[in-house]
Design a protein around this motif. Sequence first.
Motif: not given
Length: 381
Positions: A19, A23, A51-52, A212, A364
Motif C-alpha cells: 500500500i 500510494r 481505504e480498501d 467515505d 484502490v
Amino acid sequence: MQNSLCGSCGGCPLRGSDISSYRKQKESNFKDIISNIKNSTPIIDEPIFIEDGLRRRAEMDFCFEKKELKLGFNENKSHNIIDVNQCLMLDSSLNEILPKIKEFLKEFISIAITVKVKKNKIETKYINKGSIRLLKADNGIDVLFILPINPGVEHRMLVADFVNSNEKIIRFCWEINNSAPEEIVTKISPKLYISDYEIDIPVGAFLQASKDAETKMINKVLGYLGEVSGSLADLFCGLGTFTYPLSKIKGVDVLSIDSSGVSLKGLEKAIAVNQIHNVKIVNKNLFKYPLDKDELKGLEALVIDPPRAGAHEQCRQIAQMDNKDKPKKIVFVSCNPSTFVYDANTLIQGNYKLEKITLVDQFVYSNHMELIALFTLNQEN
C-alpha cells in the motif's frame, strides 16, 4: 475473491503492490499529469486516500455457458468473466450478499421463456447472460438486473421470494435493452443521508464509489469554497451530492444543472420533501449548451463536477466573459486528471489562478485518479 485471482480482473490490477509503494506511485503519477498545467504552481494538499474494502457499488456480468455459471468482473483487457465469490474492494455487506445472488441466479437462468418469433412459430429461450448492479444504500441493498430479454411471470415470482427472504435487500429492479428500469419488488425506498437530508435514490442514479469518499469530497469542496454568499451554481450536479451541502450555506441561492432526468427527478423530490427553498433545478445539456455569459453573470462561485470528458465548452464560456462578471471562485471536481488539464489551462488563460489541488483515490489499487481543485479569479487584471 481468492488471492490467485486478485489482479486478474480489471478492477484492481495493482493489488500486488504494497500500500505504501502504491500510494507513493499514484502521487508521483498525479504530479506528472498536473505538471502539464501551464503557468501554475498550485499548493498540492494532502491526498484523500480511501481505504480498501469500502466500495458500495459494483457492476458485475454473468453468463451461463458450457454448463457453468460465472458471476464477476471482466478479466483485465478482456471480456472473459472472472468468477467472484468475494471481492476485496467491496463493502462487507455486498460481499455477504454475493453468494446468495449467485444461488438465486442458478434458479433464475433455469426458467424457460416462451417467445413468439415468426407468425405462429414459438421458441423457448433462457436468460443466460446479463449484468447486475449492486448498491449499498444507507438503509439496505439495491439490486438492478440488466437483461437482454424480458423475464416471465415465474421470474417475477422467484424475485419476490428471493427479496422477501433476504432482509438486507430492499429493492429489486430490472432493465431490458436500455428501456426504463422496472421496480419488481420495493420493500422500502433506498436512501442516502447527505448533510442531514434524507434522499431517495432513483434506480440507476450515479453515486460516489464509497460513503467515505462522498463525505471527504463534500468536506473538501466546502473547505475550498470557504466563505461565500449570493448565487452559486452546481454544474453537472447529478443526484445533488454537492447541492445539498451548498444549500446549507447561509445567504446563498443554488442553481443545480444536469441533463440526467433520472437524477434530477430524485433531486427535485428530495428538495420538496426536505423543504429546501434556495435551490433551483435546471435540466440542461452542458456539453451542447453550456451556460453563456448572460447566464453566468451574477454567479459568485461555481462547483463543476463533469463526467470523464471534462467541461471544455463550459470552461471556454467562462474564460471568455468580461473579468468583472466572472465567478470569483471555481471548485472543480474531476474524475479524469487528463481532461482536467485541458480545462485548467482554459480557465488560467481566462485569468483564473489554480490555487490548490487535491488527489482523490477512491478506486484502490487501480490506475484511476480523481481530484478536487480551487481556482480563484485574478481581479486585478
